[in-house]
Design a protein around this motif. Structure first.
Motif, mmCIF file in Angstrom:
data_model
loop_
_atom_site.group_PDB
_atom_site.id
_atom_site.type_symbol
_atom_site.label_atom_id
_atom_site.label_comp_id
_atom_site.label_asym_id
_atom_site.label_seq_id
_atom_site.Cartn_x
_atom_site.Cartn_y
_atom_site.Cartn_z
ATOM 1 N N ASP A 1 0.813 -1.222 0.000
ATOM 2 C CA ASP A 1 0.000 0.000 0.000
ATOM 3 C C ASP A 1 0.843 1.266 0.000
ATOM 4 O O ASP A 1 0.326 2.366 -0.230
ATOM 5 N N LEU A 2 2.158 1.140 0.225
ATOM 6 C CA LEU A 2 3.039 2.303 0.232
ATOM 7 C C LEU A 2 3.833 2.447 -1.067
ATOM 8 O O LEU A 2 4.522 3.450 -1.273
ATOM 9 N N ALA B 1 4.731 7.963 1.192
ATOM 10 C CA ALA B 1 3.492 8.435 1.834
ATOM 11 C C ALA B 1 3.646 9.841 2.381
ATOM 12 O O ALA B 1 3.169 10.158 3.479
ATOM 13 N N PRO C 1 2.437 13.281 7.524
ATOM 14 C CA PRO C 1 3.005 13.753 6.259
ATOM 15 C C PRO C 1 3.811 15.032 6.482
ATOM 16 O O PRO C 1 3.410 15.911 7.244
ATOM 17 N N ILE D 1 5.198 5.045 9.879
ATOM 18 C CA ILE D 1 4.164 5.743 9.106
ATOM 19 C C ILE D 1 2.792 5.526 9.735
ATOM 20 O O ILE D 1 1.963 6.442 9.795
ATOM 21 N N ASP D 2 2.539 4.328 10.246
ATOM 22 C CA ASP D 2 1.229 4.023 10.819
ATOM 23 C C ASP D 2 1.006 4.695 12.170
ATOM 24 O O ASP D 2 -0.116 5.099 12.493
ATOM 25 N N SER E 1 3.203 5.466 -4.427
ATOM 26 C CA SER E 1 3.573 6.875 -4.254
ATOM 27 C C SER E 1 5.034 7.061 -3.879
ATOM 28 O O SER E 1 5.462 8.167 -3.586
ATOM 29 N N THR E 2 5.822 5.988 -3.910
ATOM 30 C CA THR E 2 7.210 6.064 -3.453
ATOM 31 C C THR E 2 8.138 6.596 -4.532
ATOM 32 O O THR E 2 8.050 6.215 -5.704
#
Length: 252
Positions: free
Chosen positions: A175-176, A194, A223, A217-218, A179-180
């Motif tokens: 899921d990451l 992310a 951001p 990140i979680d 956008s990496t």
């Protein structure tokens, strides 16, 4: 003539005649064996009855085999496994090939294909590459992570850090991925994941760095944060920094 000489001459003649007969018999046996071998070589009993190919999705393995006449009806003995293996491995999609002859008439070919993991900006534009930095032909609209050199500069596909950097993507959570953006500068690697800037440092311990990054990140970052993962056992997070990066597109 002396009877003894006549007897001796007769014995010599008979001996030569026996040798001639033996030579003829041996010759006939050899010719019969060769004939049987040739017949067996071309007979339906030792012909290919099935060609089983597994693992092909994007490669042109079947077309290559047909071009080499590895099809039903050809002699099994004419199927050269080593030559076929080298030919199939010449396809950039193919990374491993196993070929087995299963007598009397089956040829089994198991193929392992590469798959694209990222768009890499090269001197010839954006290229879709596999985890081992092999260029693959895919749709330019395929969404994948992006990899560039310092300040979005082109990268040489033989860059010593590129292959290990691509390995980071294989450990990153799915899921990451999309956008990496990864930026390789010398032996150092920086990423945007992310919306966070991630300083990965050297391309080592990437599996552990990817795991730790997912947790940060979680639960621990927003951001715009900067995450330092030089040591995945001692990550550092800096908040409140404007780190907007424009995602480059393969068509640009």
């Amino acid at each position: 003539m002396d009877p003894r000489l006549e007897e001796r001459a007769r014995e010599v003649k008979e001996k030569e005649e026996r040798k001639a007969v033996q030579r003829a018999v041996w010759l006939l046996a050899i010719l019969a064996t060769l004939g049987l071998g040739i017949w067996l070589f071309h007979s339906p009993y030792l012909a290919v009855r099935r060609v089983m190919v597994t693992g092909q999705t994007f490669s042109s393995a079947v077309e290559y085999l047909e071009g080499k006449e590895v099809v039903e009806g050809v002699p099994m003995l004419s199927v050269d496994e080593d030559s076929l293996r080298q030919g199939l491995l010449a396809d950039p999609w193919v990374t491993e090939v196993e070929i087995q002859k299963e007598w009397p008439g089956t040829v089994r070919i198991d193929i392992t294909e590469r798959y694209p993991v990222a768009w890499v900006l090269t001197g010839e534009g954006w290229k879709a590459v596999s985890a081992d930095a092999v260029v693959l032909e895919v749709d330019m609209e395929e969404p994948m992570p992006h990899v560039t050199g310092l300040a979005s500069a082109p990268l040489d596909l033989t860059h010593p850090s590129l292959e290990t950097t691509l390995g980071f993507l294989e450990h990153l959570r799915p899921d990451l991925l999309i956008s990496t953006v990864l930026e390789v500068h010398g032996p150092q690697v920086t990423a945007e994941v992310a919306g966070r800037i991630v300083r990965l440092g050297r391309a080592t311990d990437l599996d552990e760095k990817a795991r730790v990054l997912g947790v940060l990140i979680d639960h621990h970052t927003d951001p715009g944060s900067v995450i330092n993962l030089f040591s995945p056992l001692r990550p550092a997070v800096y908040k409140g920094i404007n780190t907007e990066i424009v995602l480059p597109l393969p068509s640009s």
